[in-house]
Scaffold this motif. Structure first.
Motif, mmCIF file in Angstrom:
data_model
loop_
_atom_site.group_PDB
_atom_site.id
_atom_site.type_symbol
_atom_site.label_atom_id
_atom_site.label_comp_id
_atom_site.label_asym_id
_atom_site.label_seq_id
_atom_site.Cartn_x
_atom_site.Cartn_y
_atom_site.Cartn_z
ATOM 1 N N GLY A 100 34.093 36.980 40.738
ATOM 2 C CA GLY A 100 35.458 36.540 40.991
ATOM 3 C C GLY A 100 36.490 37.144 40.066
ATOM 4 N N SER A 101 36.124 37.354 38.808
ATOM 5 C CA SER A 101 37.063 37.956 37.853
ATOM 6 C C SER A 101 37.081 39.475 37.971
ATOM 7 C CB SER A 101 36.685 37.548 36.421
ATOM 8 O OG SER A 101 36.816 36.153 36.243
ATOM 9 N N GLU A 102 35.911 40.080 38.123
ATOM 10 C CA GLU A 102 35.832 41.541 38.149
ATOM 11 C C GLU A 102 36.570 42.138 39.345
ATOM 12 O OE1 GLU A 102 32.501 45.136 37.720
ATOM 13 O OE2 GLU A 102 31.871 43.021 37.775
ATOM 14 N N ILE A 103 36.588 41.455 40.481
ATOM 15 C CA ILE A 103 37.250 42.028 41.655
ATOM 16 C C ILE A 103 38.765 42.051 41.508
ATOM 17 C CG2 ILE A 103 35.386 41.420 43.229
ATOM 18 C CD1 ILE A 103 37.118 39.079 44.221
ATOM 19 N N ARG A 104 39.286 41.376 40.486
ATOM 20 C CA ARG A 104 40.741 41.386 40.242
ATOM 21 C C ARG A 104 41.124 42.446 39.217
ATOM 22 N NH1 ARG A 104 42.255 38.685 44.689
ATOM 23 N NH2 ARG A 104 40.857 36.887 44.971
ATOM 24 N N GLY A 105 40.155 43.207 38.735
ATOM 25 C CA GLY A 105 40.416 44.230 37.729
ATOM 26 C C GLY A 105 41.125 45.446 38.289
ATOM 27 N N GLN A 106 41.596 46.294 37.379
ATOM 28 C CA GLN A 106 42.399 47.451 37.769
ATOM 29 C C GLN A 106 41.634 48.434 38.640
ATOM 30 O OE1 GLN A 106 45.470 47.692 37.458
ATOM 31 N NE2 GLN A 106 46.158 49.825 37.390
ATOM 32 N N ALA A 107 40.365 48.644 38.351
ATOM 33 C CA ALA A 107 39.585 49.624 39.110
ATOM 34 C C ALA A 107 39.511 49.225 40.584
ATOM 35 C CB ALA A 107 38.183 49.754 38.520
ATOM 36 N N VAL A 108 39.235 47.970 40.843
ATOM 37 C CA VAL A 108 39.157 47.497 42.224
ATOM 38 C C VAL A 108 40.538 47.493 42.867
ATOM 39 C CG1 VAL A 108 38.635 45.506 43.682
ATOM 40 C CG2 VAL A 108 37.065 46.146 41.842
ATOM 41 N N THR A 109 41.553 47.077 42.121
ATOM 42 C CA THR A 109 42.913 47.034 42.660
ATOM 43 C C THR A 109 43.375 48.408 43.127
ATOM 44 O OG1 THR A 109 43.537 45.118 41.306
ATOM 45 C CG2 THR A 109 45.324 46.523 42.095
ATOM 46 N N LEU A 110 43.032 49.433 42.374
ATOM 47 C CA LEU A 110 43.445 50.786 42.742
ATOM 48 C C LEU A 110 42.668 51.333 43.943
ATOM 49 C CD1 LEU A 110 43.864 52.395 39.203
ATOM 50 C CD2 LEU A 110 45.679 51.753 40.806
ATOM 51 N N ALA A 111 41.477 50.811 44.191
ATOM 52 C CA ALA A 111 40.623 51.366 45.244
ATOM 53 C C ALA A 111 40.594 50.542 46.523
ATOM 54 C CB ALA A 111 39.189 51.531 44.718
ATOM 55 N N VAL A 112 41.018 49.276 46.468
ATOM 56 C CA VAL A 112 40.805 48.380 47.599
ATOM 57 C C VAL A 112 41.581 48.785 48.849
ATOM 58 C CG1 VAL A 112 42.604 46.735 46.904
ATOM 59 C CG2 VAL A 112 40.680 45.952 48.308
ATOM 60 N N SER A 113 42.770 49.357 48.699
ATOM 61 C CA SER A 113 43.542 49.750 49.879
ATOM 62 C C SER A 113 42.810 50.827 50.671
ATOM 63 C CB SER A 113 44.934 50.235 49.477
ATOM 64 O OG SER A 113 45.736 49.160 49.039
ATOM 65 N N ALA A 114 42.166 51.766 49.965
ATOM 66 C CA ALA A 114 41.434 52.829 50.652
ATOM 67 C C ALA A 114 40.236 52.279 51.401
ATOM 68 C CB ALA A 114 40.986 53.893 49.646
#
Length: 244
Positions: A100-114
């Protein structure tokens, strides 16, 4: 496999009957509003964005490029993902691990739209989101669902559809405070997400034709809740069978 975490004890029917669909761009307060609304109405809760984020995390952990659509789809098809339908206990389990916490991190945030722009991934997750909605409505009577295509794709027959909006500056300020990031960096990220989410071919971010627009720029949380609860009562959705 994508499922939701069933509660250990029997679930009592809440006040809400049917589905409330909350859509809107990042920073409009969707998640906080949706959770509080679900708690207030004793309803189930589904954060569809968390599902896309969890799949994105699985893709990143597998070392797969987000533009390799077939490989991304393969991950989505085989991911062991369980999400909570309880607004007060928002567990997101990936292979049994709470991320739950890790999916809110910057790495996921930058990649989730793709990742979420891959049409077959969206089709896969939308089908599973629909199934979760049906199951939770049967058990609890109603559910609050948040995302970017709920009123248009996931729950087009929702009893109430609300499209939350706010100025980009207001959304960036909220996100920067939430993420402890600079306003300028957050503003660029908000604008980038808006462009990607609105411009994708599969289920782009857009309000449903019958959605109620609610501008949250100058409203606090309680103000937004009051506006939506007034709509709930106006449509007589408490304790009455409401269509999905």
């Amino acid at each position: 496999m994508v499922t939701y975490l069933e509660e250990a004890s029997a679930v009592q029917l809440g006040e809400l009957r049917g589905v409330i669909a909350l859509d809107g761009p990042s920073g409009t307060g969707k998640s906080t509003v949706a959770r509080r609304l679900a708690v207030t109405l004793g309803a189930g809760y589904l954060d569809t964005g968390a599902m896309y984020r969890a799949v994105t995390l699985a893709v990143l952990r597998a070392g797969i490029a987000t533009d390799d659509e077939q490989a991304v789809l393969t991950v989505a098809e085989h991911v062991d993902l369980r999400v909570s339908a309880d607004a007060e206990h928002q567990d997101v389990l990936l292979g049994g691990e709470n991320v739950g916490s890790e999916i809110r991190g910057q790495a996921v945030t930058l990649a989730v739209s793709a990742v979420s722009a891959v049409a077959q991934v969206r089709a896969l997750l939308v089908a599973r989101q629909m199934r979760i909605i049906d199951e939770v409505c049967q058990e609890r009577g109603g559910i609050v669902v948040e995302g970017r295509d709920i009123g248009t794709v996931v729950a087009p027959d929702a009893a109430l559809k609300v499209y939350l909006t706010a100025s980009s500056d207001a959304r960036a300020r909220r996100r920067s405070l939430q993420d402890s990031a600079s306003f300028d960096d957050t503003k660029r990220d908000v604008d980038r997400r808006d462009q990607l989410d609105s411009g994708r071919a599969a289920s782009p971010l857009q309000p449903a034709d019958d959605a109620v627009w609610l501008d949250t720029t100058n409203l606090d949380l309680q103000g937004v809740l009051d506006e939506i609860l007034a709509l709930v009562d106006e449509r007589d959705l408490r304790g009455v069978a409401a269509g999905r």
